[in-house]
Every structure is written in structure tokens, then in C-alpha cells.
Design an enzyme around this catalytic site. Sequence first.
Site, PDB file in Angstrom:
ATOM      1  N   GLY A  87     -50.863  85.509 -78.640  1.00 48.24           N
ATOM      2  CA  GLY A  87     -52.164  84.958 -77.617  1.00 48.24           C
ATOM      3  C   GLY A  87     -52.038  83.787 -76.642  1.00 48.24           C
ATOM      4  O   GLY A  87     -52.337  83.943 -75.799  1.00 48.24           O
ATOM      5  N   ARG A  88     -51.347  83.169 -77.253  1.00 52.90           N
ATOM      6  CA  ARG A  88     -51.203  81.457 -75.868  1.00 52.90           C
ATOM      7  C   ARG A  88     -49.519  81.465 -75.918  1.00 52.90           C
ATOM      8  O   ARG A  88     -48.847  80.024 -75.676  1.00 52.90           O
ATOM      9  CB  ARG A  88     -51.950  79.914 -76.397  1.00 52.90           C
ATOM     10  CG  ARG A  88     -52.445  80.035 -77.760  1.00 52.90           C
ATOM     11  CD  ARG A  88     -52.829  79.486 -77.947  1.00 52.90           C
ATOM     12  NE  ARG A  88     -53.009  78.226 -79.058  1.00 52.90           N
ATOM     13  CZ  ARG A  88     -53.041  76.776 -79.765  1.00 52.90           C
ATOM     14  NH1 ARG A  88     -52.577  76.385 -78.210  1.00 52.90           N
ATOM     15  NH2 ARG A  88     -53.374  76.701 -80.587  1.00 52.90           N
ATOM     16  N   LYS A 108     -45.825  77.204 -75.498  1.00 53.21           N
ATOM     17  CA  LYS A 108     -47.340  77.447 -75.905  1.00 53.21           C
ATOM     18  C   LYS A 108     -48.313  76.347 -75.559  1.00 53.21           C
ATOM     19  O   LYS A 108     -48.099  75.750 -74.687  1.00 53.21           O
ATOM     20  CB  LYS A 108     -47.344  76.958 -77.347  1.00 53.21           C
ATOM     21  CG  LYS A 108     -46.239  77.246 -78.705  1.00 53.21           C
ATOM     22  CD  LYS A 108     -46.841  76.955 -79.654  1.00 53.21           C
ATOM     23  CE  LYS A 108     -47.972  76.684 -80.371  1.00 53.21           C
ATOM     24  NZ  LYS A 108     -48.413  76.098 -82.061  1.00 53.21           N
ATOM     25  N   GLY A 121     -55.437  80.901 -73.410  1.00 53.59           N
ATOM     26  CA  GLY A 121     -53.658  81.198 -73.993  1.00 53.59           C
ATOM     27  C   GLY A 121     -53.178  79.802 -73.534  1.00 53.59           C
ATOM     28  O   GLY A 121     -52.186  79.186 -73.023  1.00 53.59           O
ATOM     29  N   ARG A 171     -41.567  75.416 -78.317  1.00 56.53           N
ATOM     30  CA  ARG A 171     -40.964  74.873 -79.802  1.00 56.53           C
ATOM     31  C   ARG A 171     -39.744  76.115 -79.830  1.00 56.53           C
ATOM     32  O   ARG A 171     -39.688  76.696 -78.835  1.00 56.53           O
ATOM     33  CB  ARG A 171     -41.960  76.043 -80.487  1.00 56.53           C
ATOM     34  CG  ARG A 171     -41.721  75.736 -81.719  1.00 56.53           C
ATOM     35  CD  ARG A 171     -42.648  75.923 -82.661  1.00 56.53           C
ATOM     36  NE  ARG A 171     -43.420  77.605 -82.450  1.00 56.53           N
ATOM     37  CZ  ARG A 171     -44.820  77.912 -82.944  1.00 56.53           C
ATOM     38  NH1 ARG A 171     -45.665  76.521 -83.466  1.00 56.53           N
ATOM     39  NH2 ARG A 171     -44.811  79.695 -82.257  1.00 56.53           N
ATOM     40  N   ASP A 247     -49.896  85.178 -90.470  1.00 56.65           N
ATOM     41  CA  ASP A 247     -49.419  84.982 -89.331  1.00 56.65           C
ATOM     42  C   ASP A 247     -48.516  83.394 -88.723  1.00 56.65           C
ATOM     43  O   ASP A 247     -47.565  83.645 -88.188  1.00 56.65           O
ATOM     44  CB  ASP A 247     -49.865  85.918 -87.851  1.00 56.65           C
ATOM     45  CG  ASP A 247     -51.616  85.057 -88.366  1.00 56.65           C
ATOM     46  OD1 ASP A 247     -52.593  84.256 -89.385  1.00 56.65           O
ATOM     47  OD2 ASP A 247     -52.228  84.369 -87.725  1.00 56.65           O
ATOM     48  N   ASP A 257     -46.013  76.681 -86.790  1.00 55.31           N
ATOM     49  CA  ASP A 257     -47.964  75.850 -86.137  1.00 55.31           C
ATOM     50  C   ASP A 257     -48.964  75.164 -86.857  1.00 55.31           C
ATOM     51  O   ASP A 257     -49.227  75.077 -88.283  1.00 55.31           O
ATOM     52  CB  ASP A 257     -48.627  77.633 -86.121  1.00 55.31           C
ATOM     53  CG  ASP A 257     -48.069  79.106 -85.883  1.00 55.31           C
ATOM     54  OD1 ASP A 257     -48.397  78.444 -84.555  1.00 55.31           O
ATOM     55  OD2 ASP A 257     -48.715  79.584 -86.234  1.00 55.31           O
TER      56      ASP A 257
END
Length: 486
Positions: A87-88, A108, A121, A171, A247, A257
Site C-alpha cells: 500500500g505504500r 517505501k 502511501g 529497501r 504479511d 518491516d
Amino acid sequence: MNIAFDNSFHRTMEGFYAPAEAAPPPAPRLLAFNRPLAEQLGLTLDASDEELARLFSGGELPEGAAPLALAYAGHQFGHFSPQLGDGRALLLGEVVAPGGARFDIQLKGSGPTPFSRNGDGKAAIGPVLREYLVSEAMAAMNVPTTRSLAAVATGERVQRERAHPGAVLTRIAASHIRVGTFQFFAAHFGAEHLKQLADYSIERHFPELADAPNPPLALLERVVLLQCDLVARWLGIGFIHGVMNTDNVAISGETIDYGPCAFMDRFAAETVFSSIDANGRYSYARQPQIMHWNMARFAEALLPAIHAADEGGVEEAKAVVARIPDLFRTAWLARMRAKLGFEEAFEGEGALVDALFAELERHAVDFTGFFRALASLLRGDGGPLAALLPEPDAMAPWIADWWAAIEREGADPVARASAMDAINPLYIPRNHLVEAALEAAEGGDMAPWFALLEVVQNPFVEREACGDYAKPAPADFGPYITYCGT
């Protein structure tokens, strides 16, 4: 800068992603660039800071990029969301490093994608610099992790609980395939899609498994082992991920993450730092249990592909999941054996380790400092350990048991101490230092952040000028809370 993209996922996995584009920022400015990592990736370092800022903010699409947002689902705090996705985040493409390893390059915070679910986002400077700092510290501590290549300020404000300066993180990952990726295609499609995803994952990460009797089952077994090792490494440095949703579990075995993550100072098994983890689901001590739960969800998602390869594979998959507690215990004891200065397994080691953690909890001992203090004790200096304890003999019975076990192995104590110092970090991203650095950066002063980054990138060797970086948080720091950053 020349980036030699070779975008295998885009090329061969149509239907597993959505094409997407970055939202060009109004005034990109380079905050940090990881030149040693760029060299490892084989990137040509001939760009100015202004060019790097445009490339790694979404302001300019590099030649050869094939931007996309990955589809995935996920269990978030135990509840299944059938569609999440990037989503972002925007996967620019893949590069093959000089050694032959393949890596994703992902932005990101570069703007909305088809999976944004009405979100903006974007990312704020705090979460971007936190992930850069902590991921690079983890890499320096030899914990499998995604890496950070660049941080770029966007020149715009991002609204969260208040307005923050916007930023984009670049990333680097072995891939961004997650347990949730398999869950998405299990929920919406079926065995053929799962087989295609498993085949791609095996070819990319574990090519030696392609000839296994049941490759999807072999994939499950390998990912389980990687996750057992990863979580054992987290626990060994007092790291709490904070949001171990499916996720956020990479099949590559990398930590991914860095949202509400943090490191413990004083040991407490039920420590939680995340503002959204009210029930302690992802506390320090529950991370092995949640890893087991996540791997069970991975097995469920893979079952159609496992069954298609061999009907008997379903029972074998159940057996793999059932073995996870024992597999983790083996990985954990191996990690603790090294941290405590032992070279070989020995009878009673499990009881010694369990008793240690009870003592650390009872006396609220600084976790990172304790293992370095043990090494000092082997060198004949009991001062560092005494300074950590509420009273000098607080852990005397446990210390006596540990010392007796060391003597039974018969190795030179000083050599053992050096081996311990080589794997027990002295410098970690302590929470009070991270917060101070992020606050300064948001105000425009990056110097404290760069100073902390330099220290945690060299975590094992003591430096006289860095004494303050090894100290626990001051008493007035108070309870620590972290936030997701979305």
C-alpha cells in the site's frame, strides 16, 4: 548511477502484482546513502546527491525499472485480511550482485498504489530513519535482515497524529515474497497459482530444492528452519519485532518491516513496546510461539500445492509444523550456548539457560550488558557484572553453576571471553538514543543520527569514546512506546 535491472518477478509472475508508479516528491533531498551496500550490489557510484535523491524518492524512474506493487494477504494480530498488498511500497526491480545473488530494490513511502485502501502511501521521516538505523544495526549483528540503501526527504509534510516531514526509504531484500503472498493466492485462486509461486520462490531462493520429491513441502521445511534460526537470533539480542503478522514474515528468512520494533534494556519476558499490541501478542517471550503459529499458516496456504505434488505430503506437512517447538529449542540453545561461552552441547544446558532467564527477570538486569559483563568476569574483572546487579551476590548461585560448566569444558577463559565478545554486541540501537536521534533529525539535525548509526554498525568492539552508547536508558526515560508509522 547505472542500475543493471533484471526483473524476473515482473517478467515471469504476471498476475501476482499490480503495475504502479511513484508520486514524484516536490523537493527531494538526500538524507543518507549506504555506499558500501551500493558497492556490494554492483551499483555504479557516479551520481550526485541530487541525482540520488531523485532516483531513490520516485522523482525519476531509473532506466530498466519495472515498478510494481506486490499482492499479499495476512493475518494481522490473528485476524485474516484477504487483501493487503504493497500500500505504500513500490518494487522498482531486481539486480544481480557481483556474487550472483539477486536482490529487490524497493521504495517505501513513495505514494499510493492499487493496494493503498485509501491511504496516502507516504512515509514520515521518523519511521524511515528508524528502519534504516535498525536494519543496518541488525546486519552488523549478523541477523538476517533487509537492508537500507537510501533515505530521502521529500519536501512535503505527511499527516499522522500531526504533520511530519515526509521521506522515502530504499529497501534492499533477497525478495519481498512473504507468508502473506502465499496466503493471498491460496485465498483467491488455488493449487496452480500456489505451485507457480512456490516454483518461483524455490528457483530464486533455494534452487537445490527443485529436485525434492515434493518441492512445496521442501520449501515449507526450509522456511521453518530459517524462521527458527531468525527468531532465536532476535531473542539473543533482546529484539522485539512488534508486529509479527504473516504479511511481515519473509520466506527468505530475513527480518522485514521495522515498524514498532525495539530492544530491551532491563530484561522482562513479557515486554511489549508497540502501541497497538494491547494484549502482548508479540511480546519478547511470545515470539517463538507466534513464529510457530505463522508457520502453521504458511503450511495451510501451501497445502494445495503440497497435495498436488503428493497426496501423502499433507500429513508430512502437519508433521513439520508439529516439530517446530523442538526445532526452535535446538536453534535457541545453540544460540545461547555461544552467547554464554560454550563450544559444545552438554547435559543440563537447557536448565542452565532457563534458570538464567528467570534470574535476569528477577533482578531486572540489563540484557545487552549482562553478556558482556560475563565475558569480563572470565577475564577476572567482576566490576561490570556487579554494576548491573541490585546487590553483588544477587546471581551468585547461577554464576557458580555457569562457571563450573565453563571449567568442565577446559578451554582458556580469556579465549572464551573473546569468543563471547565477538557475538554479544556492546552497542545496540538503545531506545532512548534512537528517539533522541529521530527527534533531532525531524528538527533538521542529522548529526546525532549519523553518530548513532556509525556506532551500531560496529557493535562488538569497545571504543573508549562510545561509553554513553552502551549505557541503559536513564531512569527518567519512562515507559517506551513505539508506533507503526503508517
